[in-house]
Design a protein around this motif. Structure first.
Motif, PDB file in Angstrom:
ATOM      1  N   ASP A 150      11.712  15.594  69.634  1.00 57.60           N
ATOM      2  CA  ASP A 150      12.516  16.128  68.527  1.00 57.60           C
ATOM      3  C   ASP A 150      11.777  15.869  67.206  1.00 57.60           C
ATOM      4  O   ASP A 150      11.057  14.880  67.075  1.00 57.60           O
ATOM      5  CB  ASP A 150      13.892  15.461  68.469  1.00 57.60           C
ATOM      6  CG  ASP A 150      14.769  15.858  69.656  1.00 57.60           C
ATOM      7  OD1 ASP A 150      14.453  16.875  70.313  1.00 57.60           O
ATOM      8  OD2 ASP A 150      15.764  15.154  69.926  1.00 57.60           O
ATOM      9  N   ALA A 151      12.013  16.757  66.238  1.00 62.16           N
ATOM     10  CA  ALA A 151      11.280  16.664  64.973  1.00 62.16           C
ATOM     11  C   ALA A 151      12.226  16.419  63.809  1.00 62.16           C
ATOM     12  O   ALA A 151      13.416  16.743  63.880  1.00 62.16           O
ATOM     13  CB  ALA A 151      10.497  17.955  64.737  1.00 62.16           C
ATOM     14  N   ALA A 191      12.435  16.874  59.444  1.00 62.19           N
ATOM     15  CA  ALA A 191      11.901  17.258  58.133  1.00 62.19           C
ATOM     16  C   ALA A 191      12.687  16.472  57.096  1.00 62.19           C
ATOM     17  O   ALA A 191      13.904  16.610  56.994  1.00 62.19           O
ATOM     18  CB  ALA A 191      12.069  18.756  57.915  1.00 62.19           C
ATOM     19  N   LEU A 237       6.698  13.397  65.010  1.00 63.51           N
ATOM     20  CA  LEU A 237       6.949  14.737  64.461  1.00 63.51           C
ATOM     21  C   LEU A 237       7.857  14.641  63.227  1.00 63.51           C
ATOM     22  O   LEU A 237       8.851  15.363  63.109  1.00 63.51           O
ATOM     23  CB  LEU A 237       7.608  15.625  65.510  1.00 63.51           C
ATOM     24  CG  LEU A 237       6.674  16.510  66.346  1.00 63.51           C
ATOM     25  CD1 LEU A 237       7.483  17.216  67.434  1.00 63.51           C
ATOM     26  CD2 LEU A 237       5.964  17.544  65.479  1.00 63.51           C
ATOM     27  N   THR A 294      10.296  23.579  56.769  1.00 65.07           N
ATOM     28  CA  THR A 294       9.607  22.657  57.676  1.00 65.07           C
ATOM     29  C   THR A 294      10.391  22.489  58.973  1.00 65.07           C
ATOM     30  O   THR A 294       9.838  22.618  60.070  1.00 65.07           O
ATOM     31  CB  THR A 294       9.401  21.288  56.981  1.00 65.07           C
ATOM     32  OG1 THR A 294       8.683  21.512  55.775  1.00 65.07           O
ATOM     33  CG2 THR A 294       8.623  20.335  57.858  1.00 65.07           C
ATOM     34  N   ALA A 295      11.688  22.250  58.867  1.00 62.97           N
ATOM     35  CA  ALA A 295      12.501  22.092  60.084  1.00 62.97           C
ATOM     36  C   ALA A 295      12.527  23.396  60.877  1.00 62.97           C
ATOM     37  O   ALA A 295      12.487  23.388  62.115  1.00 62.97           O
ATOM     38  CB  ALA A 295      13.921  21.665  59.711  1.00 62.97           C
ATOM     39  N   PHE A 312       9.273  23.589  62.776  1.00 63.44           N
ATOM     40  CA  PHE A 312       9.295  22.641  63.905  1.00 63.44           C
ATOM     41  C   PHE A 312      10.172  23.214  65.025  1.00 63.44           C
ATOM     42  O   PHE A 312       9.855  23.111  66.210  1.00 63.44           O
ATOM     43  CB  PHE A 312       9.856  21.283  63.457  1.00 63.44           C
ATOM     44  CG  PHE A 312       8.889  20.437  62.649  1.00 63.44           C
ATOM     45  CD1 PHE A 312       7.513  20.545  62.821  1.00 63.44           C
ATOM     46  CD2 PHE A 312       9.364  19.493  61.740  1.00 63.44           C
ATOM     47  CE1 PHE A 312       6.629  19.745  62.093  1.00 63.44           C
ATOM     48  CE2 PHE A 312       8.492  18.686  61.004  1.00 63.44           C
ATOM     49  CZ  PHE A 312       7.118  18.817  61.181  1.00 63.44           C
ATOM     50  N   ALA A 313      11.281  23.839  64.630  1.00 60.11           N
ATOM     51  CA  ALA A 313      12.204  24.386  65.627  1.00 60.11           C
ATOM     52  C   ALA A 313      11.605  25.597  66.336  1.00 60.11           C
ATOM     53  O   ALA A 313      11.868  25.827  67.522  1.00 60.11           O
ATOM     54  CB  ALA A 313      13.526  24.769  64.951  1.00 60.11           C
ATOM     55  N   ALA A 325       9.510  24.207  68.904  1.00 63.06           N
ATOM     56  CA  ALA A 325      10.371  23.670  69.963  1.00 63.06           C
ATOM     57  C   ALA A 325      10.869  24.792  70.873  1.00 63.06           C
ATOM     58  O   ALA A 325      10.772  24.713  72.093  1.00 63.06           O
ATOM     59  CB  ALA A 325      11.557  22.923  69.341  1.00 63.06           C
ATOM     60  N   THR A 350      14.048  20.626  73.044  1.00 64.05           N
ATOM     61  CA  THR A 350      13.861  19.759  71.874  1.00 64.05           C
ATOM     62  C   THR A 350      14.369  20.498  70.629  1.00 64.05           C
ATOM     63  O   THR A 350      14.538  21.716  70.645  1.00 64.05           O
ATOM     64  CB  THR A 350      12.380  19.360  71.666  1.00 64.05           C
ATOM     65  OG1 THR A 350      11.618  20.545  71.417  1.00 64.05           O
ATOM     66  CG2 THR A 350      11.834  18.646  72.874  1.00 64.05           C
ATOM     67  N   ALA A 394      14.945  20.332  65.968  1.00 64.62           N
ATOM     68  CA  ALA A 394      14.475  19.823  64.669  1.00 64.62           C
ATOM     69  C   ALA A 394      15.671  19.562  63.766  1.00 64.62           C
ATOM     70  O   ALA A 394      16.659  20.300  63.809  1.00 64.62           O
ATOM     71  CB  ALA A 394      13.545  20.829  64.012  1.00 64.62           C
ATOM     72  N   VAL A 446      17.858  24.180  65.136  1.00 67.01           N
ATOM     73  CA  VAL A 446      17.775  23.341  63.926  1.00 67.01           C
ATOM     74  C   VAL A 446      19.142  22.775  63.597  1.00 67.01           C
ATOM     75  O   VAL A 446      20.159  23.466  63.716  1.00 67.01           O
ATOM     76  CB  VAL A 446      17.349  24.143  62.669  1.00 67.01           C
ATOM     77  CG1 VAL A 446      16.960  23.193  61.542  1.00 67.01           C
ATOM     78  CG2 VAL A 446      16.255  25.123  62.961  1.00 67.01           C
TER      79      VAL A 446
END
Lengths: 342, 336
Positions: free
Chosen positions: A56-57, A59, A105, A118-119, A122-123, A126, A133, A135, A163
């Motif tokens: 998982d990420a 931001a 991450l 950013t999120a 990342f998503a 994912a 996973t 974000a 997200v």
């Protein structure tokens, strides 16, 4: 994962003690630049970060220390970064507003609203490469008025991205009251972009945990983004040394420097009509009056005091538990400060 | 004459212009607190806070200027222009050309810039070279209170978009707000002549595009702008004791560049050192070399600029930003 108050309380308390000790280092001049603490928003961060898994990420905004600590980033390495040491988390290059941990991450930014894109990115990664996973974006309500934040929410909805947009709403866009700058309702704004929105109390740990559990599950199972709106109070204002809080805490020292030029300006010939000057003065005073009371003095604002109330039913266990955490944080600081690079 | 701090001088010049010209309004992030002395004198119609929505309020400032107002738009830091560059790059800078010269956008952007207080590379950039690269933008970078007020008045009278950069190390309020935050435990090497100085009782505009020879020199010409001007002057004093006569040209305006002043000074000394807090590559320092070469002047050249992303740790940023030690070494090398 079931809701575990002891575990979450530990995360919150660690973060609080960690940041309070950071504040001391900052006041001692050992940490440079601005310092935005997350004290007061620990329940929001703990309730969500404790449910993240590997892959998982996150931001983060300019206030990301708590989230990194709770995510498991080495606290000594965070501290040594804030001290500007070469073996700090980012080798002294990032500092507290620009903390990065590739293995977690987790990316921070000092640009308000940048957490949105950013999120979302990342998503996208994912969704495409690591289904299941997610974000998370942590940001303030000030960021809700950034174009890139609204655009990201739309993109996440259009692409059904995993997200969780988390708005930590303390009511202040730096020194200006957000209410005076914001049109409409933020939850409705998210819904208007096709994102389910949930309102939670930023001091209510279990409420945050439950709401985010549902949102995280939605994201993991491919049902797209969610928006979580949580009100909170930043116990130290926007950043350490925040001018409005300085006035509240030490009016006799702070006010003369402000009041004298202000009075001179009001009385200066030529300029606005009396009515305009009075309206201007009202604006200045309203910002000052809104912070006349130090938020630290009101325990209702404090998510840690809130969570602690339930645990007080087990006084002995709580006492030992807190002592252990205090010792842990004290060891972290002793270790981080032990060796000063030449 | 009276004595004012750097930021006071800018506010004072804006107040004088606001009295004379009702088209001037001021808005930006946290303006109600930061410009409270203007707010209580001119009222909330003319002095306004904005949401943290740079694209919207800068873009609106550009169009409001096209429609007849004279907005002063404030951003927290020049770094944040990254959020709203379209309003400058594709609109403010283009209106005059696109309209065949019939329409302009007389907007003034007032923005703090510069580093050295440990805030990291997203909050300490200079970027004037990046901005000056765009045709149609005027870029002002004053180094003293007197220049700051005079140039601000000129900006408010200018018929096109102006970016007015206020170095945080010269501004008592910005350094206090962002750098020290009321701590007495941090110290910054602030140049006294840059932060506080005598200014006229009534402001007169300082012509845009006019550099100032701050110090005469026979052996080498140091061309600089903003905070670095003070580092250059300090180094010139040190060099004088060692028998090297260094002149210092303060550009004051980055765009349009005062090519004549630079070329005249370099033609006399045959040596040019550019001290530029902006990034080294593709910027002001290279432009100055090109300008002097195009004039057919034969000269030796060196530059002291910001090399790469500005680090957070203060000891690291001290090495990367221009400083007296780097200037001294460069001059000594030019003299070999």
């Amino acid at each position: 994962m079931p809701f575990n108050l002891w575990l979450l309380y530990a995360l919150m308390l660690k973060s609080r003690l960690f940041e309070e000790a950071i504040a001391k280092l900052w006041y001692d001049g050992l940490i440079s630049g601005e310092m935005h603490l997350g004290t007061g928003e620990e329940a929001i961060i703990a309730g969500i970060v404790s449910q993240l898994r590997e892959g998982d990420a996150m931001a983060l905004d300019h206030r990301g220390t708590a989230a990194l600590l709770m995510r498991g980033v080495d606290p000594v390495s965070i501290l040594r970064e804030l001290l500007g040491y070469p073996d700090g988390l980012c080798r002294g290059m990032g500092g507290h507003m620009h903390l990065f941990s590739k293995e977690h991450l987790a990316a921070s930014s000092g640009i308000v609203g940048a957490e949105g894109p950013t999120a979302t990115g990342f998503a996208l990664s994912a969704q495409y490469a690591h289904p299941g996973t997610i974000a998370v974006a942590f940001f303030g309500e000030g960021a809700m008025n950034q174009g890139m934040m609204m655009e990201s929410m739309n993109l996440a909805a259009a692409w059904n991205l995993p997200v969780l947009f988390v708005c930590k709403d303390d009511g202040w866009s730096i020194t200006t009251q957000s209410e005076s700058l914001t049109g409409g309702d933020l939850n409705e704004r998210a819904r208007g972009l096709g994102i389910p929105a949930v309102e939670v109390d930023g001091c209510d740990l279990s409420g945050i945990w439950e709401a985010s559990q549902l949102a995280i599950e939605r994201a993991r199972s491919g049902q797209g983004p969610s928006f979580l709106h949580a009100r909170c109070v930043h116990l130290e204002g926007h950043f350490l040394g925040f001018q409005l809080l300085r006035i509240a805490r030490n009016p006799l020292r702070e006010m003369p420097d402000i009041a004298l030029p202000l009075t001179r300006s009001i009385l200066r010939p030529r300029g606005g009509a009396l009515r305009e000057r009075a309206a201007g003065l009202k604006k200045v005073l309203s910002a000052v009056f809104s912070t006349l009371r130090d938020p630290r003095r009101d325990s209702a604002n404090d998510p840690i005091q809130h969570a602690r109330k339930t645990l007080l039913s087990y006084p002995v266990r709580l006492n030992d538990f807190e002592d252990q955490i205090k010792q842990e944080i004290s060891d972290v600081f002793a270790s981080a400060l032990a060796e000063v690079p030449s | 004459m009276k004595t004012l701090f750097f930021t006071q001088a800018i506010d004072d010049a804006i107040a004088q212009a606001m009295v004379d010209d009702p088209r001037i309004i001021v808005f930006g992030e946290d303006v109600p607190l930061l410009r409270r002395n203007l707010l209580v004198r001119f009222g909330p119609k003319r002095v306004r806070g904005t949401p943290i929505s740079e694209s919207a309020f800068l873009g609106a400032g550009v169009a409001a200027a096209m429609a007849g107002l004279r907005p002063v738009v404030e951003l927290y830091m020049v770094d944040f222009l990254g959020v709203c560059m379209d309003a400058l790059l594709n609109h403010a800078a283009k209106v005059e050309a696109f309209s065949g010269g019939k329409w302009t956008a007389p907007v003034v952007l007032r923005i703090p810039c510069g580093g050295g207080y440990g805030d990291g590379g997203q909050h300490e950039q200079s970027l004037w070279g990046w901005l000056a690269h765009i045709p149609g933008l005027t870029v002002l970078v004053p180094s003293t209170p007197a220049d700051a007020g005079g140039l601000m008045l000129a900006a408010l009278q200018h018929d096109g978009p102006v970016i007015f950069l206020e170095h945080k190390f010269l501004s008592e309020t910005w350094l206090e707000f962002l750098g020290s935050g009321a701590r007495r435990t941090v110290h910054y090497d602030v140049p006294a002549e840059g932060t506080k100085g005598t200014v006229p009782h009534k402001w007169e505009p300082i012509p845009v595009g006019k550099a100032l020879l701050r110090r005469q020199g026979e052996d080498v010409t140091i061309v600089s702008v903003g905070l670095s001007v003070h580092h250059a002057l300090e180094t010139a004093k040190t060099l004088e004791k060692e028998g090297i006569s260094a002149g210092v040209v303060d550009l004051r305006t980055v765009s349009p560049l005062d090519k004549t002043a630079v070329c005249e000074a370099v033609a006399q000394t045959g040596r040019l050192l550019v001290v530029d807090e902006d990034y080294e590559g593709f910027g002001l320092s290279g432009e100055l070399a090109a300008v002097v070469l195009e004039a057919g002047i034969s000269f030796k050249y060196a530059r002291v600029c910001t090399e790469g992303t500005i680090p957070y740790a203060r000891h690291l940023e001290d090495q990367i930003l221009p400083n007296t030690e780097r200037i001294y070494k460069s001059v000594r090398k030019l003299m070999e």
